[in-house]
Design a protein around this motif. Structure first.
Motif, short mmCIF file in Angstrom:
data_model
loop_
_atom_site.label_atom_id
_atom_site.label_comp_id
_atom_site.label_asym_id
_atom_site.label_seq_id
_atom_site.Cartn_x
_atom_site.Cartn_y
_atom_site.Cartn_z
N VAL A 450 0.88 -1.16 0.12
CA VAL A 450 -0.10 0.07 -0.09
C VAL A 450 0.94 1.34 -0.05
CG1 VAL A 450 -1.90 -1.16 0.99
CG2 VAL A 450 -0.11 0.10 2.56
N LYS A 451 0.39 2.38 -0.43
CA LYS A 451 0.96 3.81 -0.54
C LYS A 451 0.08 4.61 0.66
CE LYS A 451 3.95 3.48 -4.02
NZ LYS A 451 3.94 4.81 -5.04
N GLY A 452 0.86 4.86 1.50
CA GLY A 452 0.34 5.77 2.69
C GLY A 452 0.06 4.61 3.94
N GLU A 479 3.86 9.37 -3.63
CA GLU A 479 4.56 10.17 -4.33
C GLU A 479 4.21 11.71 -3.64
OE1 GLU A 479 3.02 8.13 -5.82
OE2 GLU A 479 4.63 7.02 -6.82
N LYS A 480 5.07 12.60 -3.62
CA LYS A 480 4.76 14.02 -2.86
C LYS A 480 3.31 14.56 -3.15
CE LYS A 480 6.73 18.37 -1.39
NZ LYS A 480 8.02 19.18 -1.27
N LEU A 486 1.16 14.91 5.42
CA LEU A 486 2.63 15.37 5.37
C LEU A 486 3.19 14.28 6.12
CD1 LEU A 486 3.03 19.24 6.07
CD2 LEU A 486 3.13 17.90 4.00
N HIS A 487 2.74 13.73 7.24
CA HIS A 487 3.39 12.50 7.91
C HIS A 487 3.47 11.50 7.09
CE1 HIS A 487 -0.80 11.46 9.04
NE2 HIS A 487 -1.03 12.72 9.76
N GLU A 488 2.62 11.16 6.11
CA GLU A 488 2.88 9.88 5.02
C GLU A 488 3.96 10.07 4.18
OE1 GLU A 488 -1.25 7.91 4.27
OE2 GLU A 488 -1.31 10.28 4.27
N SER A 496 4.99 6.84 5.83
CA SER A 496 3.87 5.91 5.94
C SER A 496 4.19 4.82 6.65
CB SER A 496 3.47 5.57 4.53
OG SER A 496 3.04 6.56 3.72
N SER A 497 3.00 4.44 7.66
CA SER A 497 3.61 3.23 8.48
C SER A 497 2.47 2.10 8.76
CB SER A 497 3.44 3.97 10.15
OG SER A 497 4.70 5.01 10.20
#
Length: 991
Positions: A450-452, A479-480, A486-488, A496-497
């Motif tokens: 996953v992204k994020g 991607e920005k 912002l914390h991702e 991203s966690s």
């Protein structure tokens, strides 16, 4: 439904021979539809008997069914209702008959039946289809590629392989049903959402390619899942291996897709050591065969903590530490290190997917499921494939949206709703999102690629949710331009966690995270909720403050192979954009700061993080909380300090910390070349360290190494916090190398040739980790032990140079926090400072020079530890005519404690000296002691009381400082520092 064989075969006739003249059979009634098939079966016939199946419209007039003369006969049903029976003939008796089977016509509205749709006819490709409010329609055939599907009534999948394709699905007060809790779906159901108009918005705000459930609608998806969703391997898998041995036998099947997590540092083996999706080609007990070789080595064995170090053999296990530990706790230290690779099965019977088309490949536009207020969702055994919509708010694979809050109104918990035993099989925008919703269950799911943030509580108002037994593998930053917060994105300890938990009042247990570009678990509790939940109220009717609310449960979680920390409890959001800032979480008794804004600690409540396991990451645990206990955790092979952070009265108890395990250099990584960092960094002992087992933390010259870190002892000149470091067992480990600020590798501490701060010069070694008990560990220079080196001892078997310090008798006293007034001084106290140690003839033995810096707060870290019996001086080379000086002194416990010290003071003014209680403002407080004025340095040295002499010629004031003037009690439940240091102020000012 075109075939009911699998459903109804158990209801067919069984003929039972009672005697040669009489047959009894049970009469059975079933419901079916035209064009369905039915198998008729007879049993217990003797060899000379024959059978003829018969059919009737009225149970009176029976006709033989042509060709139906076998024990097993399959018939296609038409013109229902119908009766069926068996006619049995035997040479020895008359013909006789079984009981009958009555097949009544179902009143189901079948999708395949044109009569279901009336004049409009069956739906065709591109049609917008509406299931009316008063209709319950059964899907019994694959649909064409529909337009929008709106469910006002009920759409239920029949128990057969089916596919439904539509642009999107809106469950608007209706129900979408596949299986049930009592009867999970055992066939294959595939829902494909394929809208190509990416700006299409259901109801003006719901987007497309989604299943959106609104206005009390229900989403009931229940499939028969693998009996074990995820497990671990139980033997090593070499690079290229095509077989894996599982830790437990699972009912996985050939063709299933699995995902295997890494067991090394983040993206080791030239980025091959990542989570990998592979298909199964064969299953043989616990052994599965893969359709391609796995990349990179994967660890697959348990390791045991022994008295000789780590071992693959469970022998000579380290004994459990004992002692009188704080708060009456008795830990049961873990003795097993489990670094076996996680492996999960991604395949499910129910699939919600987007097509692998241009919109997915180039726009990251996948499917999403959104459950709106008053709607209900129960998902069990669902695969969400190609989910999430890149860069779009509220477009996540699965998402509860604002079920519990509407402004300041509390809508209640979503108790009973769940997503479990399901998988997120690739997402371009987060994984499972709980937004403004309380009381849900997220259990035994697999979230992959996953992204994020993978599992995300969005607004910090989400409470009483349970996250249990989920496996999260491969989390990457978006991607920005597509990041929603912002914390991702990347940054120091950010990104991203696996889990972003933003409210403490949740239960997070038994989860496993690996291969995360950010942290494994990010516990980020702000001082207010955000977004749509900004007005959410606490029980007292005011907007909630998550940073002070009750802590739920965080137990038995694992994270490894993360780019940053395995567990990061710090840096919550501070604005809607997702900026973060350092903050200390405190569980307050009433969810609000107590007396003096909570500073008196009387309202603080202790909480626990239990049995966490973190390895092959930066820090295993970064903890910036107050009154928190890290209990029975496991840490291993991390490339920074194992346990670190900074809070107040924290406790690290009963843990197993392994600097380097047997799982080393199995894959290429630059991190293999780093030295082993400290096991514990207590941040000036704001965390007590008790009853732990530390294995394989060797000393490295001039590096942060050994068990106890020295790099965060900088606020006090004498560090006494190890008085509570009891019951720790060290195996193959150095207790801790004493480094200087220049050796810390921390940018703001490094001053090079002009050092601008000092670490604690003396560390009290009450328990004898570095030498004789009650000695002090000091830097190996004569400033600390004099020119004769009396009582100096070196910790064996290491050298003075490797230790970075020596063990010497004390006591030592601290000089700190100077507030200076001079003709050219500033309010920020920016100045050089020099500490000098003299012999009895005022010959310089050694001196320490510290230089000014633009960082004003670092002036308070220019301190020194002064040994009893020494002769010391403090001066400020860059200041002229000091005329008022206030400083703190530490560790003057009894009247036997004394030191002689000179401070810079202008000879143009007459000086006076007094001691004051450290706890009160000096300008309004009466001195504890007024120093006696004497006529010489000799009289100062010989005085039995506090005394001073002003050397006007050399701009100095000499004084004898004595202890025993304060008596602060011990408070082990609050703050012990005042008791152990008994610090007070000394002021030198104009008479």
């Amino acid at each position: 439904m075109k075939n009911i064989f699998k459903t109804y075969h158990y209801l067919i006739l069984f003929i039972t021979l009672i005697s040669s003249v009489e047959i009894l059979a049970q009469e059975v009634n079933i419901i079916a539809n035209d064009n369905q098939t039915l198998e008729l079966t007879a049993s217990h016939l003797v060899s000379d008997q024959t059978i003829q199946w018969q059919m009737s419209n009225d149970n009176n007039n029976w006709d033989d069914i042509s060709g139906a003369t076998t024990n097993n006969y399959v018939i296609t049903l038409t013109n229902l209702p119908k009766y069926f029976r068996a006619k049995i003939e035997s040479p020895e008796c008359d013909s006789f008959y079984s009981g009958f089977l009555f097949v009544d016509k179902s009143d189901k509205l079948l999708w395949s039946d044109p009569n279901t749709w009336g004049a409009a006819g069956k739906p065709e490709a591109g049609d917008r289809v509406v299931i009316p409010k008063d209709k319950h329609i059964y899907l019994d055939e694959d649909t064409p590629e529909l337009g929008e599907l709106v469910i006002l009534g009920t759409l239920e999948f029949e128990p057969q392989d089916l596919s439904l394709t539509a642009e999107n699905i809106l469950v608007n007060g209706g129900e979408l049903l596949i299986g049930s809790e009592a009867n999970p779906f055992i066939n294959k159901a595939v829902i494909t959402l394929n809208d190509t108009d990416l700006e299409h918005n259901l109801m003006g705000m719901m987007g497309t390619r989604g299943i959106v459930v609104v206005r009390g609608g229900k989403l009931e998806l229940h499939a028969k899942s693998p009996d074990i969703a995820w497990t671990k391997i139980n033997d090593h898998a070499e690079d290229g291996a095509t077989k894996l041995t599982l830790a437990e036998q699972a009912n996985w099947k050939t063709g299933d897709q699995i995902v295997v997590g890494p067991t090394d540092f983040y993206e080791a083996a030239n980025r091959k050591s990542i989570s990998q999706r592979i298909a199964i080609t064969n299953v043989n007990g616990k052994e599965i065969t893969l359709d391609k070789g796995i990349e990179a080595f994967h660890w697959g064995k348990l390791q045991y903590a022994t008295t000789n170090g780590m071992s693959l053999v469970e022998e000579n296990i380290v004994p459990t530490p004992t002692g009188d530990f704080l708060y009456g706790l008795t830990p049961n230290n873990p003795k097993v290190l489990d670094q076996r690779a996680p492996v999960g099965n991604l395949t499910r019977n129910i699939v919600i997917q987007s097509p692998n088309d241009d919109a997915w490949e180039n726009e990251g536009f996948g499917v999403h499921i959104m459950i709106m207020p008053s709607a209900i969702a129960h998902l069990d055994g669902v695969e969400i494939k190609r989910g999430g919509q890149r860069g779009r708010v509220r477009r996540y694979p699965f998402h509860w949206h604002m079920l519990s809050y509407n402004g300041s109104d509390n809508l209640g918990d979503a108790t009973g709703q769940y997503i479990q035993n399901s998988t997120i099989n690739v997402s371009k925008n987060r994984g499972i999102v709980v937004h403004g919703t309380n009381g849900t269950l997220v259990k035994n799911n697999i979230v992959f690629d996953v992204k994020g943030h993978a599992i995300f509580t969005e607004d910090a108002a989400e409470r009483r949710n349970t996250f249990d037994g989920n496996l999260v593998l491969k989390v990457r930053n978006p991607e920005k331009q597509f990041a929603l917060k912002l914390h991702e994105l990347g940054g120091h300890k950010k990104g991203s966690s696996g889990f972003w938990i933003s409210n403490p009042d949740n239960t997070t247990i038994n989860n496993h995270v690996a291969d995360s570009e950010g942290n494994g678990y990010w516990l980020a509790f702000p001082d207010r909720p955000f977004g749509s939940s900004a007005g959410a109220l606490y029980e007292d009717g005011e907007v909630m403050n998550p940073g002070k609310m009750q802590f739920g449960v965080f137990d038995y979680n694992t994270a490894h192979s993360c780019k940053h920390n395995a567990l990061h409890a710090d840096e919550p959001e501070i604005d809607e954009e997702g900026s973060t800032s350092t903050s200390q979480y405190t569980q307050e008794r009433n969810g609000r700061p107590g007396n003096f804004n909570g500073l008196d600690r009387s309202s603080w409540v202790r909480f626990e993080i239990k049995r966490f396991s973190g390895w092959k990451s930066a820090n295993s645990v970064w903890d910036r909380t107050n009154f928190g206990t890290t209990l029975e955790a496991v840490s291993s092979d991390n490339f920074e300090t194992s346990f670190s952070g900074g809070g107040d009265r924290g406790l690290i108890l009963g843990c197993l910390a392994v600097g380097r395990s047997l799982n080393f250099k199995k894959n290429e990584s630059n991190l293999n070349n780093k030295h082993i960092y400290n096991a514990f960094a207590s941040y000036h002992h704001t965390f007590d360290v008790q009853g732990n087992i530390a294995i394989n933390f060797p000393a490295t010259l001039n590096k942060r190494s050994g068990v106890f870190g020295m790099f965060d002892y900088y606020i006090r000149p004498v560090e006494k916090g190890h008085w509570l470091s009891i019951g720790n067992i060290l195996i193959n480990s150095h207790p801790g190398v004493k480094i200087t600020a220049n050796e810390s590798e921390i940018g703001w501490q490094i001053g090079g040739e002009t050092p601008h701060l000092s670490f604690s010069g003396a560390t009290w070694d009450l328990h004898g980790y570095w030498g004789p008990k009650e000695n002090y560990l000091v830097y190996d220079r004569s400033f600390y032990y004099g020119e004769k080196e009396e009582g100096v001892e070196v910790l064996s078997p290491w050298s003075r140079e490797l230790n970075g310090g020596v063990s010497v008798p004390g006591p030592f006293y601290g000089f700190n926090n100077a507030n200076i007034k001079a003709e050219n001084g500033t309010s920020q106290n920016k100045a050089n400072v020099t500490y000098v140690r003299y012999d009895d003839n005022l010959k310089i033995i050694d001196k320490i020079e510290l230089f000014l810096t633009d960082l004003s707060n670092l002036q308070h870290f220019k301190h020194a530890a002064l040994q009893k019996g020494g002769l010391f001086e403090v001066n400020y080379p860059t200041l002229d005519k000091v005329y008022d000086l206030t400083f703190t002194v530490d560790n003057f416990i009894s009247t036997e404690d004394e030191v002689v010290l000179a401070v810079e003071f202008t000879g143009d003014k007459n000086a006076t000296v007094a001691s004051y209680d450290r706890m009160f403002t000096i300008d309004i407080n009466v001195p504890i002691v007024a120093y006696k004025k004497v006529a010489s340095l000799k009289e100062v040295k010989e005085s039995n009381v506090e005394a001073y002499w002003q050397d006007k010629t050399n701009d100095k004031v000499w004084m004898k400082i004595k202890g025993g003037i304060t008596d602060r009690p011990l408070d082990l439940t609050g703050k012990w520092d005042p008791f152990i240091y008994q610090n007070f102020l000394i002021r030198v000012k104009e008479e």
